[in-house]
Design an enzyme around this catalytic site. Sequence first.
Site, mmCIF file in Angstrom:
data_model
loop_
_atom_site.group_PDB
_atom_site.id
_atom_site.type_symbol
_atom_site.label_atom_id
_atom_site.label_comp_id
_atom_site.label_asym_id
_atom_site.label_seq_id
_atom_site.Cartn_x
_atom_site.Cartn_y
_atom_site.Cartn_z
ATOM 1 N N GLU A 69 -27.239 61.700 5.282
ATOM 2 C CA GLU A 69 -27.976 62.957 5.478
ATOM 3 C C GLU A 69 -27.041 64.147 5.264
ATOM 4 O OE1 GLU A 69 -30.473 64.702 5.707
ATOM 5 O OE2 GLU A 69 -31.970 64.086 7.144
ATOM 6 N N ASP A 70 -27.625 65.287 4.956
ATOM 7 C CA ASP A 70 -26.845 66.515 4.853
ATOM 8 C C ASP A 70 -26.543 67.081 6.236
ATOM 9 O OD1 ASP A 70 -29.533 67.010 5.318
ATOM 10 O OD2 ASP A 70 -29.714 68.628 3.858
ATOM 11 N N ASP B 185 -30.052 68.084 12.875
ATOM 12 C CA ASP B 185 -30.347 69.289 13.644
ATOM 13 C C ASP B 185 -31.082 68.870 14.929
ATOM 14 O OD1 ASP B 185 -30.845 72.025 14.204
ATOM 15 O OD2 ASP B 185 -32.621 72.074 12.960
ATOM 16 N N ASP C 126 -30.946 74.132 1.430
ATOM 17 C CA ASP C 126 -31.724 75.250 0.885
ATOM 18 C C ASP C 126 -32.297 76.159 1.961
ATOM 19 O OD1 ASP C 126 -33.704 73.427 1.931
ATOM 20 O OD2 ASP C 126 -35.201 74.528 0.756
ATOM 21 N N PHE D 177 -28.244 78.566 11.020
ATOM 22 C CA PHE D 177 -28.943 78.084 9.828
ATOM 23 C C PHE D 177 -28.032 78.267 8.624
ATOM 24 C CE2 PHE D 177 -31.854 77.926 6.277
ATOM 25 C CZ PHE D 177 -32.630 76.834 6.626
ATOM 26 N N ARG E 277 -29.307 75.941 -2.980
ATOM 27 C CA ARG E 277 -28.770 74.579 -2.992
ATOM 28 C C ARG E 277 -27.526 74.484 -3.872
ATOM 29 N NH1 ARG E 277 -32.573 71.104 -0.603
ATOM 30 N NH2 ARG E 277 -34.749 71.575 -0.990
ATOM 31 N N LYS F 24 -34.318 66.293 0.082
ATOM 32 C CA LYS F 24 -33.539 66.721 -1.055
ATOM 33 C C LYS F 24 -32.133 67.132 -0.651
ATOM 34 C CE LYS F 24 -37.574 68.891 -3.184
ATOM 35 N NZ LYS F 24 -38.141 70.228 -3.556
HETATM 36 P P1 5GP Z 1 -33.840 67.627 11.938
HETATM 37 O O1 5GP Z 1 -34.998 66.699 11.758
HETATM 38 O O2 5GP Z 1 -32.603 66.927 12.467
HETATM 39 O O3 5GP Z 1 -34.209 68.831 12.754
HETATM 40 O O4 5GP Z 1 -33.487 68.247 10.561
HETATM 41 C C1 5GP Z 1 -33.064 67.523 9.483
HETATM 42 C C2 5GP Z 1 -33.357 68.271 8.209
HETATM 43 O O5 5GP Z 1 -33.666 69.654 8.453
HETATM 44 C C3 5GP Z 1 -32.154 68.284 7.308
HETATM 45 O O6 5GP Z 1 -32.154 67.184 6.457
HETATM 46 C C4 5GP Z 1 -32.319 69.588 6.563
HETATM 47 O O7 5GP Z 1 -33.125 69.382 5.428
HETATM 48 C C5 5GP Z 1 -33.047 70.492 7.522
HETATM 49 N N1 5GP Z 1 -32.115 71.380 8.236
HETATM 50 C C6 5GP Z 1 -31.705 71.325 9.518
HETATM 51 N N2 5GP Z 1 -30.843 72.314 9.814
HETATM 52 C C7 5GP Z 1 -30.702 73.017 8.674
HETATM 53 C C8 5GP Z 1 -29.911 74.161 8.329
HETATM 54 O O8 5GP Z 1 -29.139 74.745 9.098
HETATM 55 N N3 5GP Z 1 -30.029 74.590 7.048
HETATM 56 C C9 5GP Z 1 -30.843 73.999 6.137
HETATM 57 N N4 5GP Z 1 -30.871 74.509 4.920
HETATM 58 N N5 5GP Z 1 -31.591 72.924 6.426
HETATM 59 C C10 5GP Z 1 -31.506 72.434 7.686
#
Ligand code: 5GP
Length: 182
Positions: free
Chosen positions: A102-103, A106, A162, A155, A168, A46
């Site tokens: 992607e947003d 991480d 969110d 974070f 959001r 989302k």
């Molecule tokens: P990854 O798989 O790269 O660890 O994380 C990707 C997803 O984790 C992102 O699409 C997002 O939904 C969530 N995410 C990662 N870091 C953050 C953060 O700092 N804040 C929020 N709200 N979501 C995060």
Amino acid sequence: MKPSNFAISPYISEDDIKTKVKELAAIIDAKVKNFKEPALALCVLKGSFIFFADLIREVQTDLKCDFLGCSSYGNSERSSGEVKLTLDLASSVAGQNIILIEDIVDTGLTMDFLVEALKARRPESITTVTLLDKPSARKNDFKVDYSGFTIPDDFVVGYGLDYAEQFRQLPFIGKLTNNSIN
Ligand code: 5GP
């Protein structure tokens, strides 16, 4: 809206986000205008729905859009490490030039999972775009093609991102601190 044990400190302003979205759109435009058919922009739900909507409206070249859902966090600040597809695409991606939007990247697990899953469907190309990138949190060697802001391992919430489905709607990006644990 804001439980009393959370504080949100300003991190990236609305104006800075708008400027960066325009810059990224210009880069995407320069790329997609060379494709014979409109590229397929994929919104990873989302978290990227607001970034996606703003970004594609700044791209001048025709695009097609589709949506997929992915989850790796549950209701916490740390990735569970297990990536799940919660909504699949409505369209076929075979032979398409994909722009995967992607947003935030991480650990890199979500993008890696999605790119591999999409590759198996034989697209012509995949270009990855993220508004925020946290390279220091990476658990693999995933490198995004285009990122807006490189940030430390904080974070963040707002602008689609969110915490337990809250925050959001904030028009800016803020750093979430939990006063009960920090
Ligand atoms: P990854 O798989 O790269 O660890 O994380 C990707 C997803 O984790 C992102 O699409 C997002 O939904 C969530 N995410 C990662 N870091 C953050 C953060 O700092 N804040 C929020 N709200 N979501 C995060």
